[in-house]
Design a protein around this motif. Structure first.
Motif, PDB file in Angstrom:
ATOM      1  N   ASN A 317     -48.512 -20.939  70.498  1.00  0.00           N
ATOM      2  CA  ASN A 317     -49.346 -20.185  69.560  1.00  0.00           C
ATOM      3  C   ASN A 317     -48.479 -19.397  68.588  1.00  0.00           C
ATOM      4  OD1 ASN A 317     -52.223 -20.476  70.872  1.00  0.00           O
ATOM      5  ND2 ASN A 317     -50.783 -20.079  72.539  1.00  0.00           N
ATOM      6  N   LEU A 318     -48.778 -19.531  67.318  1.00  0.00           N
ATOM      7  CA  LEU A 318     -48.050 -18.830  66.265  1.00  0.00           C
ATOM      8  C   LEU A 318     -49.037 -17.990  65.461  1.00  0.00           C
ATOM      9  CD1 LEU A 318     -45.894 -21.820  64.950  1.00  0.00           C
ATOM     10  CD2 LEU A 318     -45.238 -20.127  66.661  1.00  0.00           C
ATOM     11  N   PHE A 319     -48.689 -16.728  65.262  1.00  0.00           N
ATOM     12  CA  PHE A 319     -49.532 -15.849  64.454  1.00  0.00           C
ATOM     13  C   PHE A 319     -48.790 -15.587  63.152  1.00  0.00           C
ATOM     14  CE2 PHE A 319     -51.483 -11.627  63.444  1.00  0.00           C
ATOM     15  CZ  PHE A 319     -52.767 -12.121  63.240  1.00  0.00           C
ATOM     16  N   LEU A 320     -49.287 -16.172  62.072  1.00  0.00           N
ATOM     17  CA  LEU A 320     -48.590 -16.158  60.790  1.00  0.00           C
ATOM     18  C   LEU A 320     -49.317 -15.310  59.759  1.00  0.00           C
ATOM     19  CD1 LEU A 320     -47.822 -19.995  60.584  1.00  0.00           C
ATOM     20  CD2 LEU A 320     -46.369 -18.195  61.545  1.00  0.00           C
ATOM     21  N   ARG A 321     -48.532 -14.839  58.797  1.00  0.00           N
ATOM     22  CA  ARG A 321     -49.100 -14.010  57.731  1.00  0.00           C
ATOM     23  C   ARG A 321     -48.575 -14.464  56.377  1.00  0.00           C
ATOM     24  NH1 ARG A 321     -47.413  -7.914  56.004  1.00  0.00           N
ATOM     25  NH2 ARG A 321     -49.213  -7.395  54.714  1.00  0.00           N
ATOM     26  N   ASP A 322     -49.471 -14.546  55.424  1.00  0.00           N
ATOM     27  CA  ASP A 322     -49.109 -14.749  54.025  1.00  0.00           C
ATOM     28  C   ASP A 322     -49.747 -13.605  53.240  1.00  0.00           C
ATOM     29  OD1 ASP A 322     -48.258 -17.043  51.825  1.00  0.00           O
ATOM     30  OD2 ASP A 322     -49.972 -15.841  51.182  1.00  0.00           O
ATOM     31  N   LYS A 323     -48.957 -12.886  52.458  1.00  0.00           N
ATOM     32  CA  LYS A 323     -49.457 -11.692  51.777  1.00  0.00           C
ATOM     33  C   LYS A 323     -50.663 -11.985  50.897  1.00  0.00           C
ATOM     34  CE  LYS A 323     -45.150  -9.038  51.756  1.00  0.00           C
ATOM     35  NZ  LYS A 323     -44.134  -8.353  50.922  1.00  0.00           N
ATOM     36  N   LYS A 324     -50.707 -13.166  50.317  1.00  0.00           N
ATOM     37  CA  LYS A 324     -51.798 -13.518  49.410  1.00  0.00           C
ATOM     38  C   LYS A 324     -52.982 -14.148  50.142  1.00  0.00           C
ATOM     39  CE  LYS A 324     -52.840 -16.406  45.358  1.00  0.00           C
ATOM     40  NZ  LYS A 324     -52.271 -17.363  44.368  1.00  0.00           N
ATOM     41  N   HIS A 325     -52.696 -14.982  51.135  1.00  0.00           N
ATOM     42  CA  HIS A 325     -53.748 -15.787  51.755  1.00  0.00           C
ATOM     43  C   HIS A 325     -54.205 -15.292  53.120  1.00  0.00           C
ATOM     44  CE1 HIS A 325     -51.764 -18.546  48.840  1.00  0.00           C
ATOM     45  NE2 HIS A 325     -53.017 -18.864  48.570  1.00  0.00           N
ATOM     46  N   GLY A 326     -53.543 -14.277  53.667  1.00  0.00           N
ATOM     47  CA  GLY A 326     -54.042 -13.667  54.895  1.00  0.00           C
ATOM     48  C   GLY A 326     -53.349 -14.095  56.165  1.00  0.00           C
ATOM     49  N   LEU A 327     -54.112 -14.055  57.274  1.00  0.00           N
ATOM     50  CA  LEU A 327     -53.571 -14.252  58.618  1.00  0.00           C
ATOM     51  C   LEU A 327     -54.045 -15.582  59.192  1.00  0.00           C
ATOM     52  CD1 LEU A 327     -54.304 -10.652  59.940  1.00  0.00           C
ATOM     53  CD2 LEU A 327     -52.106 -11.528  59.115  1.00  0.00           C
ATOM     54  N   PHE A 328     -53.154 -16.229  59.963  1.00  0.00           N
ATOM     55  CA  PHE A 328     -53.458 -17.537  60.529  1.00  0.00           C
ATOM     56  C   PHE A 328     -52.983 -17.589  61.982  1.00  0.00           C
ATOM     57  CE2 PHE A 328     -53.069 -17.961  56.013  1.00  0.00           C
ATOM     58  CZ  PHE A 328     -54.068 -18.853  55.645  1.00  0.00           C
ATOM     59  N   LEU A 329     -53.865 -18.025  62.864  1.00  0.00           N
ATOM     60  CA  LEU A 329     -53.525 -18.225  64.267  1.00  0.00           C
ATOM     61  C   LEU A 329     -53.453 -19.722  64.524  1.00  0.00           C
ATOM     62  CD1 LEU A 329     -53.090 -17.376  67.210  1.00  0.00           C
ATOM     63  CD2 LEU A 329     -55.583 -17.205  67.448  1.00  0.00           C
ATOM     64  N   GLU A 342     -44.472 -26.353  54.741  1.00  0.00           N
ATOM     65  CA  GLU A 342     -45.447 -27.381  54.390  1.00  0.00           C
ATOM     66  C   GLU A 342     -46.864 -27.005  54.804  1.00  0.00           C
ATOM     67  OE1 GLU A 342     -44.248 -31.016  56.112  1.00  0.00           O
ATOM     68  OE2 GLU A 342     -42.363 -31.152  55.002  1.00  0.00           O
ATOM     69  N   LEU A 343     -46.968 -26.008  55.680  1.00  0.00           N
ATOM     70  CA  LEU A 343     -48.276 -25.661  56.230  1.00  0.00           C
ATOM     71  C   LEU A 343     -49.255 -25.198  55.157  1.00  0.00           C
ATOM     72  CD1 LEU A 343     -49.915 -25.430  58.829  1.00  0.00           C
ATOM     73  CD2 LEU A 343     -49.014 -23.108  59.112  1.00  0.00           C
ATOM     74  N   GLY A 344     -48.755 -24.478  54.165  1.00  0.00           N
ATOM     75  CA  GLY A 344     -49.627 -24.010  53.092  1.00  0.00           C
ATOM     76  C   GLY A 344     -50.324 -25.153  52.383  1.00  0.00           C
ATOM     77  N   GLN A 345     -49.602 -26.258  52.156  1.00  0.00           N
ATOM     78  CA  GLN A 345     -50.198 -27.427  51.506  1.00  0.00           C
ATOM     79  C   GLN A 345     -51.246 -28.064  52.419  1.00  0.00           C
ATOM     80  OE1 GLN A 345     -46.927 -29.990  50.557  1.00  0.00           O
ATOM     81  NE2 GLN A 345     -46.165 -28.689  48.898  1.00  0.00           N
ATOM     82  N   LEU A 346     -50.947 -28.143  53.696  1.00  0.00           N
ATOM     83  CA  LEU A 346     -51.884 -28.739  54.644  1.00  0.00           C
ATOM     84  C   LEU A 346     -53.175 -27.932  54.720  1.00  0.00           C
ATOM     85  CD1 LEU A 346     -49.412 -29.593  57.553  1.00  0.00           C
ATOM     86  CD2 LEU A 346     -50.168 -31.056  55.685  1.00  0.00           C
ATOM     87  N   LEU A 347     -53.064 -26.622  54.498  1.00  0.00           N
ATOM     88  CA  LEU A 347     -54.234 -25.751  54.554  1.00  0.00           C
ATOM     89  C   LEU A 347     -54.929 -25.615  53.200  1.00  0.00           C
ATOM     90  CD1 LEU A 347     -52.702 -22.930  56.796  1.00  0.00           C
ATOM     91  CD2 LEU A 347     -54.539 -24.494  57.445  1.00  0.00           C
ATOM     92  N   ASN A 348     -54.412 -26.345  52.203  1.00  0.00           N
ATOM     93  CA  ASN A 348     -54.993 -26.288  50.856  1.00  0.00           C
ATOM     94  C   ASN A 348     -54.947 -24.884  50.253  1.00  0.00           C
ATOM     95  OD1 ASN A 348     -55.613 -28.997  50.424  1.00  0.00           O
ATOM     96  ND2 ASN A 348     -57.578 -28.830  51.482  1.00  0.00           N
ATOM     97  N   LEU A 349     -53.899 -24.131  50.564  1.00  0.00           N
ATOM     98  CA  LEU A 349     -53.750 -22.794  50.000  1.00  0.00           C
ATOM     99  C   LEU A 349     -53.268 -22.917  48.551  1.00  0.00           C
ATOM    100  CD1 LEU A 349     -52.014 -20.939  52.978  1.00  0.00           C
ATOM    101  CD2 LEU A 349     -54.463 -21.186  52.492  1.00  0.00           C
ATOM    102  N   LYS A 350     -53.895 -22.187  47.666  1.00  0.00           N
ATOM    103  CA  LYS A 350     -53.585 -22.284  46.242  1.00  0.00           C
ATOM    104  C   LYS A 350     -52.401 -21.388  45.873  1.00  0.00           C
ATOM    105  CE  LYS A 350     -57.130 -24.973  45.773  1.00  0.00           C
ATOM    106  NZ  LYS A 350     -56.926 -26.430  45.592  1.00  0.00           N
TER     107      LYS A 350
END
Length: 451
Positions: A317-329, A342-350
């Protein structure tokens, strides 16, 4: 420079609040407690005022006795009141969880009624519960041959449990504790920093003539169990020392035959009935089972110490943060490879993404757990505007069972993939399904849109 302010609200009429006052004073925090109209409903919030923008951000919010104590201690990590290591932290959490289930009901009931409306039956139940709890402490202290509950120095568990136990005994007119439990309690509450928060006359509480628990042989010392959450128990059960519990711990109830045996030093599965995640699963009527095991901080430790059938899986389990797009578990197979770039692309983050591991303080605020105890079941703690996006490895759905921590890393819940998806949906979250390659194969690729 940012300014941090702490707000604490608690029922001042309750003896339980004395422990929070004691923690605030011990930690040297600039914080007073505002009276709460609702007995038994404390809260702590930590607000940061940013000097440049003059904007305020609530960085920590807690609404339980355990959560409030944790939040206060987190403000001064150097105090080590919440434990020096992951193992010690897990024990502090276990003792605090047990005490809030056993002692707090006594203190909140007696304070709200002034002791006048408690029936004889209630009193008998409370006395039996507190007696059993004190015997568990006796077994732990005697078996481990130590002065304090966790480690060689006092922790928040000692501060809170010492004051709460003495207050409960005072309220219920319990006049005698077993030898080791009594000596521990007196050591704690007579500390110069804690004396003023004691309820009633401590002289009313006496030491038993000797401990009723036989000293275990050295090889059995590690088998003394971690505290269990005591419910209404008969006095006969209360007289049974905690040191006698390893047999039950070695074969947890409700554990499938193929599941791993619990370590002797772990709490038996029956003791997990009061765990908030287990309670929620039961309330939601989601099929599951739970078992205790040796404390494990990483997926590698789980694989090595808690073997399970090949068609079942533990999780990473990884708890990740992106300042613009928020938190991801992220919950993936233990051998999955996660490429955060690459995860941002897989999640369709703009736009630009910068997914990184979130700080422990953010993890505590968002999901109410510590590093090493994270799992998909923690998503139920994300109750404020559903700020956390949960991502599941598609490969998890090919397994017959998934094993995941219930906010503590000395136990696991077993569920089918379908049951886990049902749980996530019932917490008002939509799981994103992605396919992750194994560590050998390379990068992850997207195979499914968010569910």
């Amino acid at each position: 420079m940012s300014t941090v302010s702490i707000t604490c609200v608690a029922p001042l009429s309750s003896p339980a609040t004395g422990a929070l006052k004691a923690l605030i004073q011990t930690l040297g925090l600039s914080c007073s407690i505002t009276d709460s109209a609702a007995a038994g409903s404390p809260s702590v919030s930590v607000t940061t005022l940013h000097a440049l923008t003059q904007t305020s951000t609530v960085t920590v919010s807690a609404t339980t006795w355990l959560g409030c104590a944790r939040a206060l201690c987190a403000q001064v990590p150097s105090s080590q009141l919440w434990g020096k290591t992951h193992d010690e932290t897990a024990l502090v959490e276990a003792w605090m969880e047990t005490a809030t289930a056993t002692l707090i009901p006594v203190l909140t009931t007696s304070s709200s009624s002034g002791g006048n409306d408690i029936t004889k039956n209630q009193t008998d139940v409370f006395v039996a519960s507190v007696t059993e709890f004190s015997m568990q402490m006796e077994g732990w202290l005697f078996g481990k041959d130590q002065t304090f509950l966790v480690g060689d120095t006092p922790t928040a568990a000692d501060v809170c449990l010492g004051l709460w136990l003495q207050a409960a005994c005072n309220s219920l007119k319990i006049t005698k504790l077993s030898q080791q439990c009594y000596r521990w309690c007196m050591t704690v509450i007579h500390h110069d920093l804690l004396k003023e928060f004691v309820c009633g006359d401590t002289k009313e509480l006496k030491e038993g003539t000797m401990s009723p628990i036989a000293k275990p042989a050295p090889k059995d010392v590690a088998a003394v169990v971690v505290p269990k959450a005591a419910a209404a128990a008969a006095p006969k059960a209360a007289a049974k020392p905690a040191a006698a519990a390893p047999k039950a711990a070695a074969k947890p109830a409700a554990k499938p035959a193929a599941a791993p045996p619990a370590a002797a030093s772990s709490p038996p599965a029956g003791d997990l009935a009061d765990n908030p995640i287990v309670q929620l699963l039961t309330t939601l009527k989601i099929d599951h089972s739970v078992y205790a095991h040796e404390l494990c901080n990483t997926p590698d430790e789980l694989i090595a110490k808690v073997p399970i059938p090949a068609d079942e899986t533990h999780t990473k389990n990884l708890f990740l943060r992106d300042k613009k797009h928020g938190l991801f578990l992220l919950t993936v197979l233990p051998n999955a490879s996660v490429n955060t770039k690459e995860l941002g692309q897989l999640l369709n983050l703009k736009g630009k993404t910068n997914l990184r591991m979130a700080d422990p303080a953010i993890l505590l605020e968002a999901l109410g757990c510590q590093p090493g105890t994270v799992g998909p079941l923690a998503i139920s703690n994300d109750t404020t505007n559903q700020k956390v996006t949960i991502v599941l490895d598609q490969a998890l759905l090919t397994k017959t069972k998934i094993h995941s921590h219930p906010l503590r890393n000395d136990a696991s819940v077993i569920m089918t993939p379908q049951a886990l998806q049902e749980y996530i949906a019932k917490t008002d979250h939509d799981a994103v399904l992605l396919e992750f390659a194994t560590a050998v194969a390379g990068a992850a690729k997207k195979t499914a849109k968010p569910a």
